[in-house]
Design a protein around this motif. Structure first.
Motif, PDB file in Angstrom:
ATOM      1  N   SER A  86      54.964 -41.359  36.942  1.00 11.07           N
ATOM      2  CA  SER A  86      55.528 -42.446  38.138  1.00 11.07           C
ATOM      3  C   SER A  86      56.534 -41.973  38.883  1.00 11.07           C
ATOM      4  O   SER A  86      57.080 -42.253  40.051  1.00 11.07           O
ATOM      5  CB  SER A  86      56.057 -43.495  37.446  1.00 11.07           C
ATOM      6  N   ALA A  87      57.237 -40.973  38.544  1.00  7.27           N
ATOM      7  CA  ALA A  87      58.971 -40.537  39.289  1.00  7.27           C
ATOM      8  C   ALA A  87      58.308 -39.612  40.378  1.00  7.27           C
ATOM      9  O   ALA A  87      58.948 -39.536  41.310  1.00  7.27           O
ATOM     10  CB  ALA A  87      59.256 -39.990  37.793  1.00  7.27           C
ATOM     11  N   ARG A  88      56.911 -39.024  39.702  1.00  7.34           N
ATOM     12  CA  ARG A  88      56.497 -38.108  40.748  1.00  7.34           C
ATOM     13  C   ARG A  88      55.984 -38.951  42.178  1.00  7.34           C
ATOM     14  O   ARG A  88      56.541 -38.299  43.210  1.00  7.34           O
ATOM     15  CB  ARG A  88      55.879 -36.935  40.223  1.00  7.34           C
ATOM     16  N   LYS A  90      56.820 -41.786  42.862  1.00  9.74           N
ATOM     17  CA  LYS A  90      58.023 -41.939  43.913  1.00  9.74           C
ATOM     18  C   LYS A  90      58.996 -41.034  44.535  1.00  9.74           C
ATOM     19  O   LYS A  90      58.585 -41.355  45.676  1.00  9.74           O
ATOM     20  CB  LYS A  90      59.522 -42.779  42.665  1.00  9.74           C
ATOM     21  N   HIS A  91      59.057 -39.772  44.214  1.00 11.24           N
ATOM     22  CA  HIS A  91      59.036 -39.340  44.887  1.00 11.24           C
ATOM     23  C   HIS A  91      58.749 -38.669  46.056  1.00 11.24           C
ATOM     24  O   HIS A  91      59.039 -38.222  47.191  1.00 11.24           O
ATOM     25  CB  HIS A  91      59.741 -37.741  43.996  1.00 11.24           C
ATOM     26  N   ASP A  93      57.169 -40.285  47.786  1.00 11.38           N
ATOM     27  CA  ASP A  93      56.895 -41.658  48.281  1.00 11.38           C
ATOM     28  C   ASP A  93      57.851 -41.763  49.139  1.00 11.38           C
ATOM     29  O   ASP A  93      58.088 -41.548  50.777  1.00 11.38           O
ATOM     30  CB  ASP A  93      57.166 -43.149  47.818  1.00 11.38           C
ATOM     31  N   GLU A  94      59.144 -41.117  48.736  1.00 10.74           N
ATOM     32  CA  GLU A  94      60.101 -40.888  49.673  1.00 10.74           C
ATOM     33  C   GLU A  94      60.264 -39.465  50.694  1.00 10.74           C
ATOM     34  O   GLU A  94      61.216 -39.818  51.616  1.00 10.74           O
ATOM     35  CB  GLU A  94      61.543 -40.398  48.786  1.00 10.74           C
ATOM     36  N   SER A 136      48.003 -40.948  38.014  1.00  4.31           N
ATOM     37  CA  SER A 136      48.248 -41.093  39.321  1.00  4.31           C
ATOM     38  C   SER A 136      47.523 -41.912  40.594  1.00  4.31           C
ATOM     39  O   SER A 136      47.870 -41.802  42.232  1.00  4.31           O
ATOM     40  CB  SER A 136      48.113 -39.103  40.371  1.00  4.31           C
TER      41      SER A 136
END
Length: 360
Positions: A86-88, A90-91, A93-94, A136
């Protein structure tokens, strides 16, 4: 639809090898961390230090390094090694990225000369990435690592990969004692063609002997022995040996070697092939199903005009690594300062990688 990061990485961790079957536990790689290096840990396989080391940089270290060189390379460890999918996401998306295509880290070097070890490690890696793909929800696609020392096992694992989120096959321009034009690989190319899989020739070297022969006296690597030059030769060999004609539906990608060298290869081919009544076509790469990832700093307008056209270039971030190729903002930077139109930018960051990787 959305942007495709055509070259991202996963950094293998002990979790990767939890996917070994019970009978394969004896092949499990171990980590060795030197006392004088707090940023690297080395994998021990078959009793030897093998494969690319495990990156253990903290995000603070990478933030500092990014500020010094003017390129963003900062990622969290849990995003690099996918301990936190989920952290991957999120990044991503940024960064404005819809899909990342994941390449290995450890297998960029040859990890073993033993077929049974390679079968076990590739199988574990592929099962792990299949699980990541599911977590993912399809946004992390991956290139299969196949045990090419055993072609029957490679073809067997290819079937699993196709059914579990892989979009192509990772290969090295040198695989042990074989080059990519070796007929040994033709059964693999034939199967890849039938299943709409591409071949991703990421900068790498599957020949430990070649690495040892070319290493610098102090043990360091540079342009000559750190992979890149092998991809240059592989493109020439691929075209010169007629592999695209033997497998006309197969796509080859040259990944993380920039693209400025491509005119040199085309020039050398023309010097050897051009005759009065027979000229290499201007769209040679497109006809051969060849794609290349560019980097910020490549003269993209010149490449498009002279030898590559609009349909063969892609770009990646090298997410997860921290070297001369890594630039997390590459897709945006290309849009803002690449000297290209919005239409060409869309081709490079979306249309072309979707075509190469077979993404809907």
């Amino acid at each position: 639809m959305g942007w495709i990061d055509a070259d991202a990485h996963v950094v293998e961790s002990p979790l990767t090898w939890d996917y070994l079957t019970p009978a394969e536990k004896k092949f499990r790689p171990q980590l060795f961390k030197p006392e004088d290096d707090n940023q690297k840990a080395h994998w021990v396989i078959d009793g030897k230090i093998r494969g690319l080391f495990r990156f253990t940089f903290s995000k603070a270290d990478l933030d500092k390094k990014s500020a010094e060189i003017g390129r963003d390379m900062a990622t969290d460890m849990a995003a690099r090694d996918l301990a936190d999918v989920s952290a991957r996401i999120k990044h991503m998306d940024e960064l404005g990225i819809d899909i990342q295509v994941l390449y290995t880290s450890i297998f960029l070097d040859q990890v073993t000369e033993r077929a049974d070890t390679e079968v076990a490690l590739c199988g574990a890696y592929n099962r792990w990435l299949a699980d990541v793909w599911k977590q993912s929800k399809g946004r992390l696609r991956w290139m299969a690592n196949l045990p090419l020392l055993s072609m029957p096992d490679a073809l067997d694992q290819l079937k699993f990969a196709k059914e579990n989120g892989a979009c192509g096959i990772f290969m090295r321009p040198l695989e042990g004692t074989r080059q990519i034009s070796d007929p040994y690989f033709f059964p693999l190319y034939e199967r890849a063609e039938k299943t709409n899989f591409c071949i991703g020739l990421h900068q790498s070297n599957g020949s430990a002997a070649a690495v040892d022969m070319m290493v610098n006296p102090d043990g360091s690597r540079d342009f000559f022995n750190q992979y890149r030059i092998f991809n240059v030769g592989a493109m020439f060999r691929l075209i010169n040996c007629g592999i695209p004609q033997k497998f006309p539906k197969l796509r080859f990608g040259f990944i993380e070697t920039a693209a400025t060298w491509v005119p040199w290869v085309i020039y050398e081919l023309r010097r050897r092939w051009d005759k009065v009544d027979s000229k290499l076509p201007e769209d040679l790469l497109e006809r051969c199903g060849i794609f290349v990832t560019c980097q910020i700093g490549d003269d993209v307008p010149y490449l498009i005009k002279t030898c590559m056209g609009e349909n063969t270039l892609m770009i990646g971030t090298d997410y997860g690594h921290a070297d001369s190729s890594t630039e997390l903002d590459a897709l945006t930077t290309l849009k803002d300062s690449g000297g290209i139109s919005a239409e060409i930018h869309k081709k490079i960051v979306e249309d072309n990688p979707r075509a190469f990787y077979g993404l809907a």
